[in-house]
Design an enzyme around this catalytic site. Sequence first.
Site, PDB file in Angstrom:
ATOM      1  N   SER A  60       0.902  -1.605  -0.236  1.00 36.09           N
ATOM      2  CA  SER A  60      -0.422  -0.191   0.259  1.00 36.09           C
ATOM      3  C   SER A  60       0.339   1.054   0.052  1.00 36.09           C
ATOM      4  O   SER A  60       0.267   2.598  -0.344  1.00 36.09           O
ATOM      5  CB  SER A  60      -0.896  -0.063   1.347  1.00 36.09           C
ATOM      6  OG  SER A  60      -2.309  -0.952   1.100  1.00 36.09           O
ATOM      7  N   HIS A 288       3.495   5.660   5.142  1.00 40.24           N
ATOM      8  CA  HIS A 288       3.075   4.777   4.629  1.00 40.24           C
ATOM      9  C   HIS A 288       3.262   3.016   4.811  1.00 40.24           C
ATOM     10  O   HIS A 288       4.678   3.304   4.429  1.00 40.24           O
ATOM     11  CB  HIS A 288       2.400   4.646   2.825  1.00 40.24           C
ATOM     12  CG  HIS A 288       1.138   4.693   3.054  1.00 40.24           C
ATOM     13  ND1 HIS A 288       0.491   3.098   3.246  1.00 40.24           N
ATOM     14  CD2 HIS A 288       0.313   5.948   2.668  1.00 40.24           C
ATOM     15  CE1 HIS A 288      -0.907   2.746   2.593  1.00 40.24           C
ATOM     16  NE2 HIS A 288      -1.099   4.260   2.871  1.00 40.24           N
ATOM     17  N   GLY A 290       2.746  -0.998   4.275  1.00 36.35           N
ATOM     18  CA  GLY A 290       2.084  -2.025   3.338  1.00 36.35           C
ATOM     19  C   GLY A 290       2.063  -3.227   3.065  1.00 36.35           C
ATOM     20  O   GLY A 290       3.386  -3.125   3.872  1.00 36.35           O
ATOM     21  N   GLY A 294       2.636 -12.039   2.428  1.00 38.26           N
ATOM     22  CA  GLY A 294       3.846 -12.547   3.102  1.00 38.26           C
ATOM     23  C   GLY A 294       4.807 -11.389   2.833  1.00 38.26           C
ATOM     24  O   GLY A 294       5.973 -11.505   3.080  1.00 38.26           O
TER      25      GLY A 294
END
Length: 441
Positions: A60, A288, A290, A294
Amino acid sequence: MKADIEHWTSRLAALAADCEVPGASLAYWYGSELHECATGVLNTATGAPVRADSLFQIGSVTKVWTATQMMLLVEQGRITLDTPVAEILPEFTVGDLHATAAITLRHLLTHTSGIDGDLFLDTGRGDDCLRRYVEACADLEQTFPVGDSHSYCNSGFVIAGRVVEQLTGKVWDQALREQICDPLGLTHTWTLPEDVLRFGAAAGHDEHGAVVAQWGLPRSVGPAGLICARAADVVAFGRAHLTPGALLADPAALRRAQVDLPHSYGGGRQWGIGWCLDEWDGHQVVSHTGDTIGQHAALWVLPEPGTVVAVLINGGRSVEFQHRLVTELLGDLHGIDVPAPLTPPEPPVDVDIEPFTGVYERAGSRIHVTAHEGGLRLRTEPTGILVGLARSRTLDLVAVDATTFVGRDAGDSLWDAVVFERRPDGPSYLHYSGRATPKAR
Protein backbone atom coordinates in the site's frame (compact mmCIF):
# COMPACT_ATOMS: atom_id res chain seq x y z
CA MET A 1 26.78 5.77 15.46
CA LYS A 2 25.01 8.23 13.14
CA ALA A 3 25.19 6.95 9.57
CA ASP A 4 27.71 4.13 10.23
CA ILE A 5 26.44 1.65 7.63
CA GLU A 6 28.48 -1.22 9.07
CA HIS A 7 26.70 -0.76 12.37
CA TRP A 8 23.27 -0.67 10.71
CA THR A 9 24.07 -3.71 8.58
CA SER A 10 24.82 -5.57 11.79
CA ARG A 11 21.72 -4.24 13.55
CA LEU A 12 19.51 -5.09 10.56
CA ALA A 13 20.74 -8.69 10.68
CA ALA A 14 20.35 -8.94 14.46
CA LEU A 15 16.82 -7.53 14.47
CA ALA A 16 15.82 -9.77 11.57
CA ALA A 17 17.05 -12.84 13.42
CA ASP A 18 15.27 -11.76 16.60
CA CYS A 19 11.97 -11.14 14.76
CA GLU A 20 12.24 -14.24 12.55
CA VAL A 21 12.37 -12.14 9.38
CA PRO A 22 13.74 -14.15 6.40
CA GLY A 23 15.08 -11.10 4.57
CA ALA A 24 15.04 -7.31 4.65
CA SER A 25 16.43 -4.30 2.82
CA LEU A 26 17.02 -0.88 4.37
CA ALA A 27 17.81 2.42 2.66
CA TYR A 28 17.86 5.88 4.19
CA TRP A 29 18.81 9.38 3.11
CA TYR A 30 20.70 11.27 5.79
CA GLY A 31 23.33 13.96 5.66
CA SER A 32 23.01 14.44 1.88
CA GLU A 33 23.90 10.81 1.29
CA LEU A 34 22.11 7.53 0.55
CA HIS A 35 22.89 4.63 2.85
CA GLU A 36 21.89 1.02 1.98
CA CYS A 37 22.16 -2.40 3.57
CA ALA A 38 20.44 -5.76 3.35
CA THR A 39 20.23 -9.04 5.22
CA GLY A 40 18.88 -12.55 4.90
CA VAL A 41 17.35 -14.38 1.96
CA LEU A 42 14.79 -13.54 -0.71
CA ASN A 43 13.34 -17.04 -0.55
CA THR A 44 13.86 -19.60 2.21
CA ALA A 45 13.39 -22.42 -0.30
CA THR A 46 16.26 -21.28 -2.54
CA GLY A 47 18.49 -19.39 -0.15
CA ALA A 48 19.02 -16.57 -2.66
CA PRO A 49 20.52 -13.67 -0.69
CA VAL A 50 18.91 -10.24 -0.34
CA ARG A 51 20.99 -7.52 -1.97
CA ALA A 52 20.54 -3.78 -1.77
CA ASP A 53 19.09 -3.78 -5.30
CA SER A 54 16.62 -6.64 -4.66
CA LEU A 55 12.96 -5.89 -5.36
CA PHE A 56 10.27 -6.31 -2.71
CA GLN A 57 6.54 -5.73 -2.93
CA ILE A 58 5.82 -2.36 -1.29
CA GLY A 59 2.09 -2.98 -1.02
CA SER A 60 0.00 0.00 0.00
CA VAL A 61 2.95 2.38 -0.09
CA THR A 62 1.90 2.33 -3.77
CA LYS A 63 -1.06 4.51 -2.77
CA VAL A 64 1.22 7.51 -2.23
CA TRP A 65 2.53 7.04 -5.79
CA THR A 66 -1.04 6.96 -7.14
CA ALA A 67 -1.89 10.08 -5.11
CA THR A 68 1.18 11.75 -6.60
CA GLN A 69 0.00 10.86 -10.12
CA MET A 70 -3.33 12.50 -9.33
CA MET A 71 -1.69 15.64 -7.93
CA LEU A 72 0.43 15.96 -11.07
CA LEU A 73 -2.83 16.09 -13.03
CA VAL A 74 -4.20 18.64 -10.55
CA GLU A 75 -1.15 20.86 -11.02
CA GLN A 76 -1.60 20.59 -14.79
CA GLY A 77 -5.14 21.93 -14.40
CA ARG A 78 -6.73 18.75 -15.75
CA ILE A 79 -8.80 18.19 -12.59
CA THR A 80 -9.25 19.52 -9.05
CA LEU A 81 -9.34 17.48 -5.88
CA ASP A 82 -13.03 18.30 -5.62
CA THR A 83 -13.93 17.06 -9.10
CA PRO A 84 -16.62 14.35 -8.78
CA VAL A 85 -15.35 10.96 -9.93
CA ALA A 86 -18.51 10.41 -11.99
CA GLU A 87 -17.63 13.43 -14.15
CA ILE A 88 -14.47 11.66 -15.28
CA LEU A 89 -15.43 7.98 -15.31
CA PRO A 90 -18.69 7.19 -17.08
CA GLU A 91 -18.49 3.62 -15.75
CA PHE A 92 -18.24 4.67 -12.08
CA THR A 93 -21.14 3.86 -9.82
CA VAL A 94 -21.56 2.38 -6.35
CA GLY A 95 -24.60 0.97 -4.58
CA ASP A 96 -25.77 4.34 -3.27
CA LEU A 97 -26.76 6.74 -6.06
CA HIS A 98 -26.23 9.81 -3.86
CA ALA A 99 -22.73 8.61 -3.03
CA THR A 100 -22.03 7.98 -6.72
CA ALA A 101 -22.73 11.63 -7.48
CA ALA A 102 -21.04 13.02 -4.35
CA ILE A 103 -17.70 11.17 -4.21
CA THR A 104 -14.79 13.35 -5.29
CA LEU A 105 -11.12 12.67 -5.94
CA ARG A 106 -10.33 14.14 -2.52
CA HIS A 107 -12.59 11.56 -0.90
CA LEU A 108 -10.74 8.76 -2.69
CA LEU A 109 -7.28 10.01 -1.73
CA THR A 110 -8.15 10.63 1.94
CA HIS A 111 -10.14 7.40 2.53
CA THR A 112 -13.28 9.40 3.32
CA SER A 113 -15.54 8.20 0.48
CA GLY A 114 -17.32 5.74 2.75
CA ILE A 115 -17.07 3.04 0.07
CA ASP A 116 -17.01 -0.40 1.70
CA GLY A 117 -13.82 -1.01 -0.16
CA ASP A 118 -11.70 -4.11 0.44
CA LEU A 119 -12.68 -5.53 -2.94
CA PHE A 120 -9.71 -7.68 -3.98
CA LEU A 121 -11.22 -8.75 -7.27
CA ASP A 122 -9.12 -10.27 -10.06
CA THR A 123 -10.45 -8.90 -13.34
CA GLY A 124 -7.71 -10.44 -15.45
CA ARG A 125 -4.33 -9.41 -16.84
CA GLY A 126 -5.65 -7.36 -19.74
CA ASP A 127 -5.16 -3.62 -20.16
CA ASP A 128 -8.87 -3.20 -19.37
CA CYS A 129 -8.54 -4.69 -15.87
CA LEU A 130 -9.01 -1.36 -14.03
CA ARG A 131 -12.06 -0.44 -16.08
CA ARG A 132 -13.58 -3.83 -15.36
CA TYR A 133 -12.75 -3.44 -11.67
CA VAL A 134 -14.48 -0.05 -11.49
CA GLU A 135 -17.54 -1.52 -13.20
CA ALA A 136 -17.59 -4.24 -10.51
CA CYS A 137 -17.78 -1.55 -7.79
CA ALA A 138 -21.45 -0.99 -8.70
CA ASP A 139 -22.55 -3.32 -5.89
CA LEU A 140 -20.37 -1.78 -3.16
CA GLU A 141 -22.35 -0.27 -0.30
CA GLN A 142 -21.46 2.65 1.95
CA THR A 143 -19.83 2.06 5.32
CA PHE A 144 -20.81 5.63 6.19
CA PRO A 145 -22.14 8.69 4.34
CA VAL A 146 -19.61 10.36 2.03
CA GLY A 147 -17.12 12.43 4.03
CA ASP A 148 -18.55 11.43 7.41
CA SER A 149 -15.54 9.50 8.71
CA HIS A 150 -12.29 7.83 7.68
CA SER A 151 -11.94 4.17 6.70
CA TYR A 152 -9.02 2.72 4.79
CA CYS A 153 -10.30 1.94 1.31
CA ASN A 154 -8.31 -0.06 -1.24
CA SER A 155 -11.06 0.23 -3.84
CA GLY A 156 -10.86 4.02 -3.75
CA PHE A 157 -7.28 3.96 -4.97
CA VAL A 158 -8.03 1.52 -7.77
CA ILE A 159 -10.74 3.95 -8.87
CA ALA A 160 -8.18 6.78 -8.63
CA GLY A 161 -5.83 4.77 -10.82
CA ARG A 162 -8.57 4.40 -13.38
CA VAL A 163 -9.00 8.20 -13.34
CA VAL A 164 -5.29 8.46 -14.18
CA GLU A 165 -5.85 6.11 -17.13
CA GLN A 166 -8.82 8.09 -18.38
CA LEU A 167 -6.99 11.43 -18.25
CA THR A 168 -3.61 10.28 -19.59
CA GLY A 169 -4.85 7.81 -22.19
CA LYS A 170 -2.31 5.29 -20.82
CA VAL A 171 -2.73 2.13 -18.79
CA TRP A 172 -1.90 2.84 -15.15
CA ASP A 173 1.42 0.97 -15.25
CA GLN A 174 2.66 3.01 -18.22
CA ALA A 175 1.38 6.28 -16.78
CA LEU A 176 3.29 5.49 -13.59
CA ARG A 177 6.51 5.10 -15.55
CA GLU A 178 6.03 8.31 -17.51
CA GLN A 179 4.80 10.45 -14.61
CA ILE A 180 7.12 9.26 -11.82
CA CYS A 181 9.62 6.48 -12.54
CA ASP A 182 11.31 7.91 -15.62
CA PRO A 183 11.56 11.52 -14.33
CA LEU A 184 13.15 10.27 -11.09
CA GLY A 185 15.38 7.74 -12.84
CA LEU A 186 13.91 4.80 -10.95
CA THR A 187 15.36 1.78 -12.73
CA HIS A 188 14.29 -0.76 -10.08
CA THR A 189 10.58 0.07 -9.76
CA TRP A 190 8.08 -2.13 -11.63
CA THR A 191 4.53 -3.41 -11.39
CA LEU A 192 4.20 -6.51 -13.60
CA PRO A 193 5.75 -9.90 -12.73
CA GLU A 194 7.44 -10.22 -16.12
CA ASP A 195 9.39 -7.04 -15.38
CA VAL A 196 10.08 -7.85 -11.73
CA LEU A 197 11.50 -11.26 -12.69
CA ARG A 198 14.41 -9.55 -14.46
CA PHE A 199 15.73 -8.63 -11.02
CA GLY A 200 16.26 -10.47 -7.76
CA ALA A 201 12.73 -10.51 -6.32
CA ALA A 202 11.60 -11.38 -2.79
CA ALA A 203 9.01 -14.06 -2.12
CA GLY A 204 6.55 -13.66 0.73
CA HIS A 205 6.68 -15.98 3.73
CA ASP A 206 4.12 -17.09 6.29
CA GLU A 207 4.54 -16.95 10.06
CA HIS A 208 6.48 -20.24 9.98
CA GLY A 209 9.00 -19.02 7.39
CA ALA A 210 7.54 -21.03 4.52
CA VAL A 211 7.15 -19.45 1.08
CA VAL A 212 3.51 -18.45 0.49
CA ALA A 213 1.60 -20.15 -2.30
CA GLN A 214 0.59 -16.92 -4.09
CA TRP A 215 3.39 -14.54 -5.04
CA GLY A 216 1.51 -11.29 -5.63
CA LEU A 217 -1.74 -9.39 -5.91
CA PRO A 218 -3.82 -9.29 -9.12
CA ARG A 219 -3.09 -6.57 -11.65
CA SER A 220 -6.56 -5.11 -11.11
CA VAL A 221 -5.58 -3.73 -7.69
CA GLY A 222 -2.37 -2.18 -9.04
CA PRO A 223 -2.91 1.46 -7.99
CA ALA A 224 -3.68 0.30 -4.45
CA GLY A 225 -0.66 -1.92 -3.93
CA LEU A 226 1.19 -3.52 -6.84
CA ILE A 227 4.56 -1.72 -7.03
CA CYS A 228 7.74 -3.74 -6.52
CA ALA A 229 10.90 -1.75 -5.89
CA ARG A 230 14.30 -1.67 -4.27
CA ALA A 231 14.56 0.31 -1.06
CA ALA A 232 16.74 3.03 -2.65
CA ASP A 233 14.04 3.77 -5.25
CA VAL A 234 11.44 4.11 -2.50
CA VAL A 235 13.73 6.58 -0.72
CA ALA A 236 14.23 8.54 -3.95
CA PHE A 237 10.46 8.80 -4.30
CA GLY A 238 10.17 10.01 -0.70
CA ARG A 239 12.89 12.62 -1.29
CA ALA A 240 10.96 13.96 -4.29
CA HIS A 241 8.23 14.91 -1.82
CA LEU A 242 10.68 17.21 -0.06
CA THR A 243 11.96 18.89 -3.20
CA PRO A 244 9.65 21.29 -5.09
CA GLY A 245 10.07 20.72 -8.79
CA ALA A 246 11.49 17.19 -8.52
CA LEU A 247 8.04 15.93 -9.51
CA LEU A 248 5.47 18.34 -8.12
CA ALA A 249 5.65 22.11 -7.90
CA ASP A 250 4.15 21.91 -4.39
CA PRO A 251 4.75 18.47 -2.88
CA ALA A 252 3.92 19.88 0.56
CA ALA A 253 0.27 19.98 -0.55
CA LEU A 254 0.09 16.22 -0.08
CA ARG A 255 1.14 16.43 3.56
CA ARG A 256 -1.37 19.06 4.61
CA ALA A 257 -3.94 17.56 6.97
CA GLN A 258 -7.28 16.72 5.39
CA VAL A 259 -8.98 14.68 8.11
CA ASP A 260 -8.45 13.79 11.78
CA LEU A 261 -8.35 10.05 12.37
CA PRO A 262 -10.91 8.52 14.75
CA HIS A 263 -8.30 5.84 15.53
CA SER A 264 -4.97 7.61 16.07
CA TYR A 265 -2.96 4.66 17.35
CA GLY A 266 -2.12 2.99 14.05
CA GLY A 267 0.67 5.20 12.74
CA GLY A 268 -0.84 8.66 12.45
CA ARG A 269 -3.17 11.28 13.85
CA GLN A 270 -4.34 12.73 10.54
CA TRP A 271 -4.49 11.90 6.84
CA GLY A 272 -3.24 14.09 4.04
CA ILE A 273 -3.41 13.38 0.31
CA GLY A 274 -2.16 9.80 0.21
CA TRP A 275 0.08 10.27 3.27
CA CYS A 276 -0.48 9.33 6.90
CA LEU A 277 0.53 12.28 9.14
CA ASP A 278 1.94 12.23 12.65
CA GLU A 279 4.30 14.02 15.02
CA TRP A 280 7.09 12.20 16.84
CA ASP A 281 8.91 14.00 19.62
CA GLY A 282 8.12 17.38 18.05
CA HIS A 283 9.04 16.34 14.49
CA GLN A 284 6.50 16.04 11.68
CA VAL A 285 6.51 12.54 10.18
CA VAL A 286 4.70 11.56 6.99
CA SER A 287 4.56 7.88 6.28
CA HIS A 288 2.85 4.90 4.74
CA THR A 289 3.13 1.18 5.29
CA GLY A 290 2.12 -1.67 3.02
CA ASP A 291 1.31 -5.35 3.29
CA THR A 292 0.90 -7.91 0.56
CA ILE A 293 0.90 -11.70 0.84
CA GLY A 294 3.78 -12.36 3.21
CA GLN A 295 5.60 -9.06 2.59
CA HIS A 296 5.66 -5.71 4.38
CA ALA A 297 7.08 -2.27 3.61
CA ALA A 298 7.35 1.06 5.38
CA LEU A 299 8.34 4.55 4.23
CA TRP A 300 8.95 7.46 6.60
CA VAL A 301 9.70 11.04 5.54
CA LEU A 302 10.83 13.69 8.05
CA PRO A 303 10.47 17.07 6.31
CA GLU A 304 12.40 19.16 8.87
CA PRO A 305 15.75 17.32 8.81
CA GLY A 306 15.13 15.96 5.30
CA THR A 307 15.63 12.34 6.34
CA VAL A 308 13.87 9.56 4.43
CA VAL A 309 13.81 5.90 5.51
CA ALA A 310 12.48 2.83 3.68
CA VAL A 311 12.52 -0.76 4.91
CA LEU A 312 11.28 -3.75 2.92
CA ILE A 313 10.55 -7.10 4.60
CA ASN A 314 9.46 -10.55 3.37
CA GLY A 315 7.92 -12.21 6.41
CA GLY A 316 8.33 -12.86 10.12
CA ARG A 317 7.20 -10.44 12.82
CA SER A 318 7.48 -7.60 10.35
CA VAL A 319 5.59 -4.88 12.24
CA GLU A 320 7.66 -5.43 15.38
CA PHE A 321 10.82 -5.49 13.25
CA GLN A 322 10.11 -2.23 11.42
CA HIS A 323 9.12 -0.44 14.63
CA ARG A 324 12.25 -1.51 16.49
CA LEU A 325 14.41 -0.58 13.51
CA VAL A 326 12.98 2.92 12.99
CA THR A 327 13.07 3.56 16.75
CA GLU A 328 16.78 2.78 16.88
CA LEU A 329 17.62 4.53 13.63
CA LEU A 330 15.82 7.82 14.25
CA GLY A 331 16.95 7.83 17.85
CA ASP A 332 20.54 7.53 16.67
CA LEU A 333 20.34 9.95 13.73
CA HIS A 334 18.22 12.69 15.31
CA GLY A 335 17.66 11.85 18.96
CA ILE A 336 13.95 11.34 18.23
CA ASP A 337 11.95 9.37 20.76
CA VAL A 338 9.61 7.32 18.55
CA PRO A 339 6.28 6.68 20.34
CA ALA A 340 5.96 3.18 21.70
CA PRO A 341 2.96 1.06 20.66
CA LEU A 342 -0.05 1.22 22.94
CA THR A 343 -0.02 -1.33 25.78
CA PRO A 344 -2.42 -2.21 28.63
CA PRO A 345 -2.39 0.38 31.43
CA GLU A 346 -1.45 -0.17 35.04
CA PRO A 347 -3.68 -0.22 36.98
CA PRO A 348 -6.45 -1.60 34.71
CA VAL A 349 -9.25 0.75 33.61
CA ASP A 350 -12.80 -0.14 34.65
CA VAL A 351 -15.19 0.30 31.69
CA ASP A 352 -18.81 -0.65 31.04
CA ILE A 353 -18.32 -3.12 28.19
CA GLU A 354 -21.94 -4.02 27.46
CA PRO A 355 -22.58 -1.21 24.92
CA PHE A 356 -19.67 -2.46 22.77
CA THR A 357 -20.77 -6.08 22.37
CA GLY A 358 -22.37 -7.12 19.11
CA VAL A 359 -21.60 -7.88 15.48
CA TYR A 360 -19.85 -5.33 13.26
CA GLU A 361 -19.75 -5.88 9.51
CA ARG A 362 -18.33 -4.48 6.29
CA ALA A 363 -17.25 -5.94 2.95
CA GLY A 364 -14.86 -8.82 3.50
CA SER A 365 -15.05 -8.82 7.30
CA ARG A 366 -17.44 -9.69 10.10
CA ILE A 367 -16.26 -8.82 13.60
CA HIS A 368 -17.81 -10.43 16.67
CA VAL A 369 -17.38 -8.62 20.00
CA THR A 370 -18.50 -10.63 23.01
CA ALA A 371 -18.20 -10.48 26.78
CA HIS A 372 -15.45 -12.82 27.97
CA GLU A 373 -14.15 -13.37 31.50
CA GLY A 374 -15.15 -9.89 32.61
CA GLY A 375 -13.75 -8.23 29.51
CA LEU A 376 -14.25 -8.18 25.76
CA ARG A 377 -13.19 -10.68 23.11
CA LEU A 378 -12.91 -9.60 19.46
CA ARG A 379 -12.94 -12.22 16.70
CA THR A 380 -12.56 -11.34 13.04
CA GLU A 381 -14.16 -13.49 10.37
CA PRO A 382 -13.11 -13.00 6.72
CA THR A 383 -16.11 -13.06 4.39
CA GLY A 384 -16.76 -12.99 0.67
CA ILE A 385 -13.75 -12.59 -1.55
CA LEU A 386 -11.34 -12.36 1.42
CA VAL A 387 -12.05 -15.93 2.50
CA GLY A 388 -8.78 -17.78 2.00
CA LEU A 389 -6.75 -14.55 1.74
CA ALA A 390 -7.14 -13.15 5.25
CA ARG A 391 -7.05 -15.20 8.45
CA SER A 392 -9.36 -15.02 11.41
CA ARG A 393 -7.94 -13.29 14.49
CA THR A 394 -9.02 -13.42 18.13
CA LEU A 395 -8.08 -10.64 20.53
CA ASP A 396 -8.92 -10.48 24.23
CA LEU A 397 -9.32 -6.76 24.76
CA VAL A 398 -8.01 -4.70 27.67
CA ALA A 399 -9.42 -1.22 28.27
CA VAL A 400 -7.08 1.77 27.95
CA ASP A 401 -9.79 4.39 28.39
CA ALA A 402 -13.57 4.61 28.02
CA THR A 403 -13.54 3.76 24.29
CA THR A 404 -10.02 2.50 23.52
CA PHE A 405 -8.88 -1.09 24.00
CA VAL A 406 -5.80 -3.14 23.14
CA GLY A 407 -5.51 -6.83 22.37
CA ARG A 408 -3.27 -9.30 20.62
CA ASP A 409 -3.75 -12.60 18.90
CA ALA A 410 -1.88 -15.75 19.90
CA GLY A 411 1.76 -15.38 18.90
CA ASP A 412 1.60 -11.60 18.41
CA SER A 413 4.32 -9.58 20.11
CA LEU A 414 2.66 -6.16 19.74
CA TRP A 415 -0.75 -5.04 20.94
CA ASP A 416 -3.36 -3.88 18.42
CA ALA A 417 -5.53 -0.89 19.31
CA VAL A 418 -9.31 -0.98 18.89
CA VAL A 419 -11.44 2.17 19.23
CA PHE A 420 -15.22 2.12 19.64
CA GLU A 421 -17.20 5.14 18.45
CA ARG A 422 -20.81 5.55 19.60
CA ARG A 423 -22.82 8.21 17.84
CA PRO A 424 -26.13 9.18 19.46
CA ASP A 425 -27.56 10.32 16.12
CA GLY A 426 -26.08 7.65 13.86
CA PRO A 427 -24.40 4.27 13.60
CA SER A 428 -21.80 2.99 16.02
CA TYR A 429 -18.39 2.04 14.64
CA LEU A 430 -15.51 -0.20 15.56
CA HIS A 431 -12.23 1.29 14.34
CA TYR A 432 -9.59 -1.39 13.87
CA SER A 433 -6.80 -1.96 11.37
CA GLY A 434 -7.53 1.42 9.79
CA ARG A 435 -11.12 0.49 8.95
CA ALA A 436 -14.40 1.80 10.28
CA THR A 437 -16.79 -1.13 10.68
CA PRO A 438 -20.42 -0.25 11.49
CA LYS A 439 -22.34 -2.16 14.11
CA ALA A 440 -24.81 -4.48 12.38
CA ARG A 441 -26.57 -5.91 15.44
